[in-house]
Structures are given as C-alpha cells and as structure tokens.
Design a protein around this motif. Structure first.
Motif, mmCIF file in Angstrom:
data_model
loop_
_atom_site.group_PDB
_atom_site.id
_atom_site.type_symbol
_atom_site.label_atom_id
_atom_site.label_comp_id
_atom_site.label_asym_id
_atom_site.label_seq_id
_atom_site.Cartn_x
_atom_site.Cartn_y
_atom_site.Cartn_z
ATOM 1 N N VAL A 3 7.312 -7.860 -6.278
ATOM 2 C CA VAL A 3 8.227 -7.390 -7.332
ATOM 3 C C VAL A 3 7.440 -6.894 -8.541
ATOM 4 O O VAL A 3 7.758 -5.849 -9.124
ATOM 5 C CB VAL A 3 9.202 -8.516 -7.743
ATOM 6 N N ASN A 4 6.408 -7.622 -8.906
ATOM 7 C CA ASN A 4 5.586 -7.195 -10.043
ATOM 8 C C ASN A 4 4.893 -5.857 -9.788
ATOM 9 O O ASN A 4 4.668 -5.075 -10.721
ATOM 10 C CB ASN A 4 4.556 -8.269 -10.383
ATOM 11 N N GLN A 5 4.562 -5.578 -8.526
ATOM 12 C CA GLN A 5 3.978 -4.279 -8.178
ATOM 13 C C GLN A 5 4.992 -3.163 -8.438
ATOM 14 O O GLN A 5 4.644 -2.107 -8.967
ATOM 15 C CB GLN A 5 3.539 -4.276 -6.713
ATOM 16 N N PHE A 6 6.242 -3.381 -8.042
ATOM 17 C CA PHE A 6 7.300 -2.401 -8.317
ATOM 18 C C PHE A 6 7.451 -2.204 -9.826
ATOM 19 O O PHE A 6 7.597 -1.074 -10.312
ATOM 20 C CB PHE A 6 8.626 -2.869 -7.718
ATOM 21 N N LYS A 7 7.434 -3.314 -10.556
ATOM 22 C CA LYS A 7 7.609 -3.267 -12.016
ATOM 23 C C LYS A 7 6.481 -2.482 -12.680
ATOM 24 O O LYS A 7 6.717 -1.611 -13.526
ATOM 25 C CB LYS A 7 7.669 -4.697 -12.541
ATOM 26 N N GLU A 8 5.250 -2.781 -12.296
ATOM 27 C CA GLU A 8 4.096 -2.132 -12.911
ATOM 28 C C GLU A 8 4.049 -0.639 -12.621
ATOM 29 O O GLU A 8 3.569 0.152 -13.437
ATOM 30 C CB GLU A 8 2.809 -2.803 -12.420
ATOM 31 N N LYS A 55 0.819 -1.222 0.000
ATOM 32 C CA LYS A 55 0.000 0.000 0.000
ATOM 33 C C LYS A 55 0.847 1.264 0.000
ATOM 34 O O LYS A 55 0.379 2.334 -0.431
ATOM 35 C CB LYS A 55 -0.951 0.010 1.198
ATOM 36 N N GLU A 56 2.098 1.174 0.472
ATOM 37 C CA GLU A 56 2.946 2.370 0.525
ATOM 38 C C GLU A 56 3.602 2.672 -0.815
ATOM 39 O O GLU A 56 4.171 3.763 -0.991
ATOM 40 C CB GLU A 56 4.004 2.216 1.613
ATOM 41 N N LEU A 57 3.537 1.756 -1.747
ATOM 42 C CA LEU A 57 4.133 2.017 -3.060
ATOM 43 C C LEU A 57 3.412 3.149 -3.775
ATOM 44 O O LEU A 57 3.987 3.815 -4.636
ATOM 45 C CB LEU A 57 4.100 0.747 -3.923
ATOM 46 N N ASP A 58 2.150 3.380 -3.422
ATOM 47 C CA ASP A 58 1.386 4.464 -4.045
ATOM 48 C C ASP A 58 1.941 5.843 -3.685
ATOM 49 O O ASP A 58 1.647 6.830 -4.366
ATOM 50 C CB ASP A 58 -0.085 4.389 -3.627
ATOM 51 N N HIS A 59 2.718 5.923 -2.611
ATOM 52 C CA HIS A 59 3.314 7.201 -2.204
ATOM 53 C C HIS A 59 4.575 7.522 -3.012
ATOM 54 O O HIS A 59 5.058 8.653 -2.967
ATOM 55 C CB HIS A 59 3.681 7.175 -0.718
ATOM 56 N N GLY A 115 9.939 -0.127 -15.312
ATOM 57 C CA GLY A 115 8.992 -1.093 -15.854
ATOM 58 C C GLY A 115 9.594 -2.391 -16.362
ATOM 59 O O GLY A 115 8.874 -3.245 -16.894
ATOM 60 N N ASP A 116 10.893 -2.573 -16.195
ATOM 61 C CA ASP A 116 11.557 -3.797 -16.670
ATOM 62 C C ASP A 116 12.188 -4.564 -15.511
ATOM 63 O O ASP A 116 12.542 -3.974 -14.477
ATOM 64 C CB ASP A 116 12.665 -3.454 -17.673
ATOM 65 N N LEU A 117 12.353 -5.874 -15.712
ATOM 66 C CA LEU A 117 13.165 -6.679 -14.803
ATOM 67 C C LEU A 117 14.606 -6.574 -15.280
ATOM 68 O O LEU A 117 14.895 -6.831 -16.452
ATOM 69 C CB LEU A 117 12.715 -8.145 -14.819
ATOM 70 N N ILE A 118 15.515 -6.212 -14.380
ATOM 71 C CA ILE A 118 16.901 -5.975 -14.773
ATOM 72 C C ILE A 118 17.800 -7.174 -14.459
ATOM 73 O O ILE A 118 18.576 -7.609 -15.305
ATOM 74 C CB ILE A 118 17.460 -4.721 -14.069
ATOM 75 N N SER A 119 17.696 -7.721 -13.262
ATOM 76 C CA SER A 119 18.562 -8.831 -12.855
ATOM 77 C C SER A 119 18.355 -10.042 -13.758
ATOM 78 O O SER A 119 17.236 -10.541 -13.909
ATOM 79 C CB SER A 119 18.265 -9.226 -11.400
ATOM 80 N N GLU A 120 19.418 -10.507 -14.377
ATOM 81 C CA GLU A 120 19.333 -11.668 -15.269
ATOM 82 C C GLU A 120 18.875 -12.911 -14.504
ATOM 83 O O GLU A 120 18.088 -13.721 -15.004
ATOM 84 C CB GLU A 120 20.697 -11.920 -15.916
ATOM 85 N N ARG A 121 19.364 -13.040 -13.273
ATOM 86 C CA ARG A 121 18.982 -14.185 -12.435
ATOM 87 C C ARG A 121 17.468 -14.200 -12.188
ATOM 88 O O ARG A 121 16.820 -15.248 -12.259
ATOM 89 C CB ARG A 121 19.741 -14.101 -11.107
ATOM 90 N N GLY A 181 6.665 1.213 -12.285
ATOM 91 C CA GLY A 181 7.840 1.852 -12.853
ATOM 92 C C GLY A 181 8.872 2.268 -11.826
ATOM 93 O O GLY A 181 9.687 3.170 -12.077
ATOM 94 N N LEU A 182 8.857 1.616 -10.662
ATOM 95 C CA LEU A 182 9.785 1.971 -9.583
ATOM 96 C C LEU A 182 11.082 1.181 -9.701
ATOM 97 O O LEU A 182 11.125 0.103 -10.300
ATOM 98 C CB LEU A 182 9.127 1.697 -8.225
ATOM 99 N N THR A 183 12.132 1.723 -9.109
ATOM 100 C CA THR A 183 13.428 1.045 -9.106
ATOM 101 C C THR A 183 13.619 0.337 -7.772
ATOM 102 O O THR A 183 13.603 0.976 -6.717
ATOM 103 C CB THR A 183 14.572 2.044 -9.339
ATOM 104 N N LEU A 184 13.798 -0.968 -7.820
ATOM 105 C CA LEU A 184 13.986 -1.784 -6.628
ATOM 106 C C LEU A 184 15.337 -2.466 -6.666
ATOM 107 O O LEU A 184 15.662 -3.167 -7.627
ATOM 108 C CB LEU A 184 12.881 -2.847 -6.528
ATOM 109 N N LEU A 185 16.120 -2.250 -5.613
ATOM 110 C CA LEU A 185 17.402 -2.927 -5.457
ATOM 111 C C LEU A 185 17.319 -3.821 -4.224
ATOM 112 O O LEU A 185 17.034 -3.339 -3.125
ATOM 113 C CB LEU A 185 18.546 -1.923 -5.295
#
Length: 375
Positions: free
Chosen positions: A102-107, A78-82, A362-368, A109-113
């Motif tokens: 993870v899919n929520q971050f992707k959709e 729910k905090e991703l909306d902020h 909006g993309d998955l970056i990590s090859e793994r 357009g956020l950057t997750l490390l």
C-alpha cells in the motif's frame, strides 16, 4: 473508459471478469483490454472475450494504457513502475496486512481501490466480494471434507446395519459458516456451530445447526458484523467448550477470522490428538494463520491420522461460478464509479468509494486504513 483485465498468478484460477461480464461493460460504453489467457483457468477462452467485444492486448500495454486495471490478486510491486498517475487499480489487496505494498502505491501517487475494504452496508451488498467468495468457500469446504472423510455424512439404514450420521463442528457463523451449515445439513450431517456473536444463533438454528453458546462474549457494534478480540477469561472458557465438542467430531470446518489480525487459535494440538483417526479439519482461515495450532497454509497435514487441510484458495477451486460472482460484484461497483459517458468518477462523498479507496494522489483515503496505520 478503458478497463484492463489481467491474467492472475499461476495459483489463482479465477478471473475478475468472465466474457459475459465483458459484454455488459461494452454495452455501457467501456472498452475492455484483456491479457491473453486471462480466463483460461476459469474455462473462458480468448475467443469468448473477443466475441463479446474485448481486445487481446499485451500485459505491458494494458498497464500503460488502461484507465482502470482490474485483477483479483495484487499486482507485483515491480509492475507499479509501468503505471502512471491518474490510473486506477482495483483488486483485493488486504490493506490491513499488506502495508508495504500500500505504501508503494501511496509513494507513487497511484489510486488503489481494494474491494475487500468495502463498508458493510445494505447498499454495498451487491458489490461485496468477501461475502460472494465466502459463499463459495463455505460450500466447497463441505464438499472437500466429504471427499476426504472415510465416513458417510447421512445416516443409512440397510440390511448391513445402521450407519450413524457424521458429526460436524463449524467454527464461525459468518457467510462461509452459514453456507457450510446449509450444505452439510443437505448432505445429512449432524452440525454443531460455534460463534462469539450470539446474534447469529437464530440463523444457525434456522439452517438446522445446533448453536454452542459461551456466555460473556464482547460484541463491538463498530466492527461491522465481524468478530472482535475477546477477553482472556472468555477465551479460556471458549476453548474448553470448543475442545469438548471438537474431539467428538468427524469433521471440523473453521472459518473464524479477525480483520487485520492473526486468526484465533481455536483448536489445540492436544484436541487434534484426541480426535478419531480419519477425522478431517478444513481450515479456510489458513491465510491469516489458521484456527488450529497445526494448520499450514495451502498444505495438508496428517497428524496421527487426522487430516488438517489449510486452504486459503478454496474459492479458486470453483473458478467458473466464483469468477461469475466476482465479476457481477465488479460490474455493480463500476456503476457507482463511473459517471456520464462511462467516465471515471471518484466521488469521495460516497461512503462506498471513500471506504474502499486506499490511496489517491499520495494520500491514504480510507478512514479505516488511516486509523489502522496510525496504531
């Protein structure tokens, strides 16, 4: 760069940065915004943060204004909306399991490390939070066992007679297992160790443990030093050998995990029922299902007098030093994540950044992770 430090959920006692770490970041030109009471459970009061240059800020304002959001536990969905595009979230997200988050971050357009997805390379060791927290877990698990088992660890010779040393079985000789061996041997226990990776035999023996070997284990060089899934034939022979030693043990510490998969069931209910009453099992693989058939995560099960402690938060029980180690890993990571004038620099040509960046624009970056999600 504005770095936001958030308070963790109630069950988590650690904090991603202690005040001493904040001071180091402030000296490098970063501004740290912290949520009040962020470090309270790690014995770091708000006054210590402000004295080191951090600014107390409401959680919602941190989520809106910080360029980089830092936590240990994942943010609630729910905090991703902020959050806004361009903001970077850093934490421990277990992306092989938490696909929906993870899919929520992707959709969005956020950057997750995710720091638990760092490559297992020499260069990445100074940032390796998994090894740091495994060190804490291995040490603390032995102390937890010593506190619960109704027997001495060392041998005692006195006028009252001779007390035999406790027998301990450790399953898994990764960082946690090796730390557990060293700690248990210092306390005087007799230690036996099992691991499917024959390569760790010398390390086990150098710490004073006896290595239990089962021939025929598969070793995947591409697994980055982790254990891999074994054949059914090997599993059967492995289980027979482990059960033979388990029923004679006063203490068992289980650490065996396979990334992205349930923990292997190494101790059967039948074996537990043959153990001596008063024996203790500390299962630090509980978060992925545990290494025994009776483990329940974050619960203590008493089965016929044998105590099975499922504790996936054991590192949190040493909040001060665990936070210190985690914070040092973060500082080392930020060294390669920032460029001139302490500005954010996402260089995907760098194997460390590419390895732990899960989502970006909006993309998955990590090859793994891309490979894992396709399967």
């Amino acid at each position: 760069m504005k770095i936001g430090l958030l308070r963790e959920p109630d069950f988590e006692h650690r904090v991603a940065l202690l005040p001493e770490a904040v001071q180091k970041l402030e000296k490098k030109g970063h501004q740290v915004l912290f949520e009040p009471d962020a470090g309270a459970k790690a014995f770091a009061p708000d006054s210590a943060y402000t004295e080191n240059g951090a600014v107390a800020t409401k959680r919602t304002d941190i989520l809106k204004n910080a360029e980089l959001i830092l936590t240990i536990q994942p943010l609630p969905v729910k905090e991703l909306d902020h959050l806004q595009k361009g903001q970077v979230v850093v934490g421990v997200y277990n992306p092989l399991v938490n696909k929906e988050l993870v899919n929520q971050f992707k959709e969005k357009g956020l950057t997750l490390l995710s720091l638990d997805n760092l490559p297992r390379t020499t260069r990445a060791q100074a940032m390796d939070i998994l090894s740091s927290m495994a060190t804490v877990a291995g040490y603390k698990s032995v102390l937890e066992a010593a506190n619960r088992v109704p027997r001495f660890f060392p041998m005692f010779m006195s006028a009252a007679g001779t007390i035999k040393p406790a027998k301990m079985l450790i399953l898994g000789a990764g960082v946690a297992g090796l730390q557990a061996i060293g700690t248990a041997r210092k306390l005087g226990a007799v230690v036996e160790v099992f691991d499917v990776r024959a390569a760790v035999k010398e390390e086990v023996q150098s710490l004073g443990g006896k290595f239990i070997e089962v021939e025929g284990a598969k070793d995947d060089k591409d697994a980055g030093g982790y254990a891999v899934e074994q054949s059914d034939d090997f599993k059967n022979r492995q289980q027979e050998k482990i059960q033979e030693h388990a029923i004679k043990s006063d203490v068992i510490i289980t650490t065996a995990q396979i990334p992205g998969k349930p923990a292997p069931k190494l101790i059967t209910k039948a074996s537990i029922e043959q153990m001596k009453p008063g024996s203790v099992i500390i299962d630090i693989a509980a978060s992925s299902g545990g290494n025994t058939e009776l483990t329940q995560d974050n619960k203590v099960v008493n089965h016929n007098g044998v105590m099975i402690v499922g504790n996936s938060q054991i590192s949190s029980d040493m909040a001060d030093d665990a936070s210190r180690m985690f914070g040092n890993n973060v500082i080392n990571f930020l060294e390669i994540l920032t460029g001139e004038n302490s500005a954010l620099k996402l260089n995907f040509e760098d194997d460390i950044i590419a390895g732990c960046t899960i989502t970006h624009e909006g993309d998955l970056i990590s090859e793994r992770i891309r490979k894992a999600y396709k399967n």
